[in-house]
Every structure is written in structure tokens, then in C-alpha cells.
Design a protein around this motif. Sequence first.
Motif, PDB file in Angstrom:
ATOM      1  N   ARG A   1      34.113  47.459  27.614  1.00 55.81           N
ATOM      2  CA  ARG A   1      34.240  48.335  28.785  1.00 55.81           C
ATOM      3  C   ARG A   1      34.717  47.489  29.960  1.00 55.81           C
ATOM      4  N   THR A   2      35.541  48.079  30.799  1.00 56.12           N
ATOM      5  CA  THR A   2      36.023  47.346  31.971  1.00 56.12           C
ATOM      6  C   THR A   2      35.407  47.918  33.245  1.00 56.12           C
ATOM      7  N   VAL A   3      35.252  47.044  34.221  1.00 55.08           N
ATOM      8  CA  VAL A   3      34.789  47.446  35.555  1.00 55.08           C
ATOM      9  C   VAL A   3      35.795  46.909  36.575  1.00 55.08           C
ATOM     10  N   PRO A   4      35.971  47.622  37.695  1.00 54.25           N
ATOM     11  CA  PRO A   4      36.898  47.100  38.707  1.00 54.25           C
ATOM     12  C   PRO A   4      36.413  45.754  39.234  1.00 54.25           C
ATOM     13  N   ALA A   5      37.346  44.862  39.485  1.00 55.17           N
ATOM     14  CA  ALA A   5      36.983  43.576  40.085  1.00 55.17           C
ATOM     15  C   ALA A   5      36.503  43.808  41.517  1.00 55.17           C
ATOM     16  N   PRO A   6      35.714  42.885  42.052  1.00 59.10           N
ATOM     17  CA  PRO A   6      35.197  43.042  43.422  1.00 59.10           C
ATOM     18  C   PRO A   6      36.268  42.717  44.458  1.00 59.10           C
ATOM     19  N   ASP A   7      37.093  43.715  44.735  1.00 59.86           N
ATOM     20  CA  ASP A   7      38.277  43.541  45.581  1.00 59.86           C
ATOM     21  C   ASP A   7      37.863  43.458  47.057  1.00 59.86           C
ATOM     22  N   SER A   8      37.709  42.242  47.519  1.00 59.42           N
ATOM     23  CA  SER A   8      37.175  42.014  48.870  1.00 59.42           C
ATOM     24  C   SER A   8      38.171  42.404  49.964  1.00 59.42           C
ATOM     25  N   TYR A   9      39.386  42.703  49.593  1.00 60.52           N
ATOM     26  CA  TYR A   9      40.399  43.123  50.582  1.00 60.52           C
ATOM     27  C   TYR A   9      40.326  44.630  50.834  1.00 60.52           C
TER      28      TYR A   9
END
Lengths: 439, 439
Positions: free
Chosen positions: A177-185
Motif C-alpha cells: 500500500r502507498t501513502v502520500p509522502a510528507p510534502d512540506s511544501y
Amino acid sequence: MTFSNIMDSNSYQGDSSQAGVGPLIAARARMLGPASRLFYDRPVHLVRGQGSHLFDADGASFLDAYNNVASVGHGHPHVVDAVSQQLATLNTHTRYLHGGILDYSERLLASMPAEIDQVMYACTGSEANDLALRVAEMYTGASGVIVTADAYHGNTTAVTAISPALGAATTLGKNVRTVPAPDSYRIPRAELAARFAADVAGAVDDLRGAGFGVSALVADTIFSSDGIYPDPSVLKPAVDVVRAAGGVFIADEVQPGFARTGESMWGFTRHHVIPELITMGKPMGNGLPVAAMAARSDVLKPFAVGVPYFNTFAGNAVSMAAAAAVLDVIEGERLLLNAASVGAALRRDLAHVAAGHPRIGDIRGAGLYIGVEVVADPDTKTPDRAGARWLVNALRERRVLLSVCGAAGHVLKIRPPLVFSRSDVDWFCTEFAAVLGDF
Amino acid sequence: MTFSNIMDSNSYQGDSSQAGVGPLIAARARMLGPASRLFYDRPVHLVRGQGSHLFDADGASFLDAYNNVASVGHGHPHVVDAVSQQLATLNTHTRYLHGGILDYSERLLASMPAEIDQVMYACTGSEANDLALRVAEMYTGASGVIVTADAYHGNTTAVTAISPALGAATTLGKNVRTVPAPDSYRIPRAELAARFAADVAGAVDDLRGAGFGVSALVADTIFSSDGIYPDPSVLKPAVDVVRAAGGVFIADEVQPGFARTGESMWGFTRHHVIPELITMGKPMGNGLPVAAMAARSDVLKPFAVGVPYFNTFAGNAVSMAAAAAVLDVIEGERLLLNAASVGAALRRDLAHVAAGHPRIGDIRGAGLYIGVEVVADPDTKTPDRAGARWLVNALRERRVLLSVCGAAGHVLKIRPPLVFSRSDVDWFCTEFAAVLGDF
């Protein structure tokens, strides 16, 4: 296909200024086939390297802002000498006793938390990750794996199945399963960690519902393939969720490990988590194929007792000599400190150069792992893949080498040898300013 | 567990004559864990190698009758020089142009049939086999794989699933079928090929019935892990069966390749078949982790076009320098001829020594790949695992190094560096005669 952390070009059709390389490109196509992909619209023919500099066949010098394998510098004499001497003396496998593997293991494990007390060797990060998946599965009795949405963990069959960055041509495992990366932008910092943990919790529920259970969260702690997200707060809550479900955390240190992030030898340290399993590769032997999986011995035990794993080249005397020499240089030349200070200087100077260029949306990173986000519009933050590609090729024309990462291939990936100097920073920023002038 | 092509010992409990190695063994157990298995009841601590000889910490010399990685000899100066020079000059990946990989590919492909026209590089034989399975599956659109009953093809997840030699701890893939190896000692020679082809045909039917279809027959053409069966008649009829079912033949040349069998550079040549895919590793870089998969370009194409495969260390400038130096030595020192002539001399002299020892049931091989079958009784041909183990340890005490293979671990595996000399043969046979005297 979203495999954007390469800047490949198979489209070279001949170019009079590239007369010398045309035959090389043709020979590659003929003998290496379509799998052989080159960087840049006009590929580079390199013949020599020294420190953070590379040289082409005409003697022109390039600034290497990309190669994290030659991490202590191209052609470092201490590594060259160590390998040459050991190669002339003995190079054989680990079914005989040899002091080299023991001395190195002692040093490697001393650089890690006390809980991490054993290590197995491999030749590539792919092999190390492939092994870690099996170890986790035997320890947990579960097979579900959670990775980020554009993760890349290697090239074996099993590891390809947890590498969504490879795109549509390869199918993720049914147990992945994939999760969104923690996109700090794009995500407010205050929400980053909670959102990442919630996404991981959702994946946990899904894996359990599907009967796979939870074996591991596998993450590169700087999320390099996803776009380089250095925020150190995000992993711990997610790891807690995975552990509560019976799973383990596999820290893929192939990218952030060995002092790259400037804060510590290992990327996970920044996140204040202690993984059950730690994989490493690329910079470990400064170009020799050396990799490893460090582990908590209790986690390793079911696999290690049951499976007669052997890796012919892994941990051989020459590999260990190379790896030990790399540690010598990291320590002797204080490269952790250099990564921190030069990395900070590069981010600061890049920010200065990029001021007034709205399509440079974000400059972020840790140590000498830096991402520069290229966007079509700073308000919408729309990724600009074509813009990033243009910048990379424009920099290559000015003999500065780097590449891209991120789901849309829109983040410049700056990841030079750790010996990158202040004058290299000046060189980089001068050329970056010049290409931004035409951007 | 039937993983008998290792002679491992984790049972060392201390031995006053091994005072020097006790701490090394303890340190291994502590830091490398239970996966770290040593050869011999009394492990050997090696510090130096030269040609076909190894030296321990006390300066005692050992005859190396086992290491096929250091195939052109331990510490060969030509390989050492080539690696050292290239390492000091440049060592980077294949997304830049470099002449080394092209020069080497030209030479490698020239050693193969014209149909084999492309090559992809990896770091280990395991990676090469892992890749070949994927290439075959994309080309054939089928997933069924046929291997011999005690085959070993490597250590990744996917390749472990086609390696029954690893025993009960690892499960064969659902899509994998095994066939008995062509045991030339127990099956009349006239029946060998037909029986092997019939077994393969049975596996084909079974795979089709189960819906997997037939992707590949994977075989080491000297059947080394199964027990070393050199008969060159067996493969062609079986390959014909597999092709008629839409599958391909993957020749795993990790063991027989690079002149080992004395008749030709590649083991498949002895069998008069041209594989679709050819994998190679161990001796390719004389100890540096270098491996490859050569292919028919039409077979490779679906994978190579569709999958963005990249292997960081593979085909780098130093790997290619090592591999080229190995070819130089094979050619310059006429090691193919040496393997043939010295291998024949060794088999002949072994037969002479073994005469009158009924528990030495068979001596067979090709070139410098020789199996000596140890049996409890020459009439029943019952495998004698304990006897083989005793012989290996007795030879180790006389400083002659070898190991075992075969389903029951009852076949002595003699596989020295290709620079093995006539005087090495005399040395070997003198010590072999001595241990047989106590057998």
C-alpha cells in the motif's frame, strides 16, 4: 511512467557538437539495448574524476552536484590505496575467517543505536532491501508493506514491487500500500506528521482487511525519490502506528545514510526513531558494490536461523577495506560537519539567487541533500516538469551536473559528493544564476 | 534442509589448537548473527592469496581447490593493476558515456553465438538471474519456471523461489516445477537425455495445467548444485520441449562460464544449444562484484523498453576494468586450455588414487569442475553424506580446501582457480591419497 528521478535520454539523434560521442551512443544502443538510458539531452562522456569534479574526454571540468556514490569524492586516494592493497593481498568470501569484516562491523554498529546489534552484508542496496523484506516477513508473520507514493527501493523483483516510482511498467505487489509522502511544501507543517500517520493508519487497516497483516513500513528518511522532504517530525508517529499493528520499520538509508544529511550518520536519527532494520548501500564503498542490512538481533533471528542465506561477494575482504576507508575519510575529513555547513551555505546562497524567480517555489533539504522545487506558478504550486528538465539540461551545458526527483520530475535533486566545498557552492550558484537568467 | 553445497559449521565450541581464531568466531557470532556460517569443523583464518594458494595467519599455505571467484588466481597482478588504475581515474555509473563498458561488451558478445547480441549488467549472479526471470516472463507472457531438483540460482526473493537447494526454509514459487538432474552415475547414459526431456515435458504439462504457462527452463549447464553432471547430450532435447511450449532457455553460467569447463568459454556450448538468455557472475571480475545477463535482443526488448531498470554499480568503470582484465588473463594465459588439460590430469590422477577405494563411486567433470561421488556401497550407490563431510574436513586438516554438493551433500566439489597447475594436481592427489588411507 513516473520514474522521474532519472533524467534520461534515448532520443539523441546526432549533433555536430557531439561528434565524438555519437559512435559511443550508437554502440550503447546496439550492445546494451533499450534499457540503457543516458542522462541529459546531450549525454556526457566522462573520463576522470577528482573530489567533486569530473572531466570529459576534452579535458573540460564539470561540477558534480549529483553523485552520492563517490560520496567521499571521486578517486579518493585513501580508498584507492585501501582497495588496491587488499585486492593484491586477499579477496575471498565470508565462509573463511577474516579480520576485516569484524573490524568494520564493530565500527558500523558503533555508529548506530545499541539496539541495532547485528549486520548482514550484500552487494547492492537492492539486495539489502530484498533481504530486509524477507527478514521482516519472517519476524512478523505478516506480508503487508507500506511505502510512500513515489518511493524507489531498488531493482530486484521483490523490491520493484515496493517501488512505485518505477511507474506503470511494473506492478506493485498485492500486499503493498502507498501513502502520500510528507510534502512540506504543500501541507502546512503543523499538519504534516499527523496527516502522514493517519495515512499510514489507513494503509494498516487496508492491509489487515485484505488479510496481509502488517510486516513493515519501508521509508527513505529523506523521501528522496518522492521529492526530498526533510522534515524530521513525520516518521515517529507513523512508526508508532505500524508497531502497534505488529509491523516493523525498515529505514532505507541508501540515500540519507553515511553522513549525507549533515546532522548524523543516519537519516533515522533526525526523526528520533530506532528502526528494527536498516539498509544501506550506494556511498558505503565509494563506488565498490558494498551494501548491508543492520538489524536488531531478535528481529533478524527467525530468518538467520532458518534460511541458509549466502551472498558470494558480500563482506569480502576488498569490500570491507573499501567500506572501512570510507569511514576513515568521513571521520578524518569531518564530512558530517562539512555536509552540514556547506549544505546550509548552498541552501542559503541558492535562496539568494532564486529570489525574484517565482518559478523556484521551494528550496529545502538537510545537509548535502537538497531539493529545489520548480513550479509553473508559486500560488498554485503546480509542478513544472518541463521547467525542471530545461534547467537540468541548461546546467549540464554549463557543466554542472544534477538531476531531478519527485512524482512529476519537477524537483531538482542536488546531492554532490560530501567533499563539496564553499568554492563549489560559489561555482554552482554562479551557474544557477546564469541559467535562471534565461528561465 | 538440503543446502548441501556448503560445508558450514556453527558448532565450533572452542579448541585449544584454534586459540587464535576463537575470538574471531565469537565476534562473528555476536555481530554477524546466525546467518554467518563458516566452512569446516575447524574454520580457516586466511590472510593472503596468490594464484591457487592461500595462506593463514601463521603463514601456512593451503591449496585452494574450491574458489571459482578468484578464477584467474588470487591477487592476479593484472587484475589488481587494472582495478587500481581505474579506481584512481574514474568510477561512475552508466548514465554517462564511458568507453570501458562498450569495449568490454564488444569482447563479451564476441565470445558468444551471433544470436546473443545485447547485454545488461548487474552486480551479482543473483541479480542477473532475478533480471532474467523478469525478462523471460515479459517476453513469453507466461510465468512457469522449470529447474532441477537441487538447483541453486541465488539469494534474492525471486531467485530463492527457484532454488530448491536452499531446502525447506524457503518455499518454491507456486509457478516453479522441479525435474531430477541428469544423474549420469545412476542413470544409464543412453537414457539420460530422453529421461531428462521427458521429465521436463511432464513439468511443462503440469505448469500449463495449472495456468502458469511456460516461461523458462533455468539450468546451470554443469548442474553443479545438483552434484556436477557434465554429460553434454542432455540439454538440447529438453530445451526443444520448452521452446515448443513457448518458453525460453536461461543458461545460468555463473558456475560453468568463463572457461571453467575447459571446452569452451560457456557451458551451454558443450550442449550445442543457444540460450535466449545467459546469466553470469562469480568469476567475471575475479572477486569484484560484477555480473551480467546477455540476451537475444528480441527477447530482451519487451522488458528493456517497458521497465526503467537501473543498477547503480553495474557496469561502472571499475567493474568493467576488472572484467576486461579477467578476459585478458583468460586469453593471455590460455586458461581454457589449462582448464582442459589440468582438469583431465586431475581426473585421471584422482581415478588412479581412488582405485581400490570402493566408497569413491564416481569421478566426473569437465575442465576444472570435478565431482567425486562418495557412496556407502558401490553396488547400491547410496550417497554417503557423512563420508563426504569427513573427507572434506580431513583434507582441510591437510590444508587442501574444497567443499561438497549434491542433494545429500555427498559429492566432493573440486573447482579451483583456473591457474591450477600440474604441481597443484600432484599436491592435491598426494593429500587425497593420504586421507583415503584413513577413510
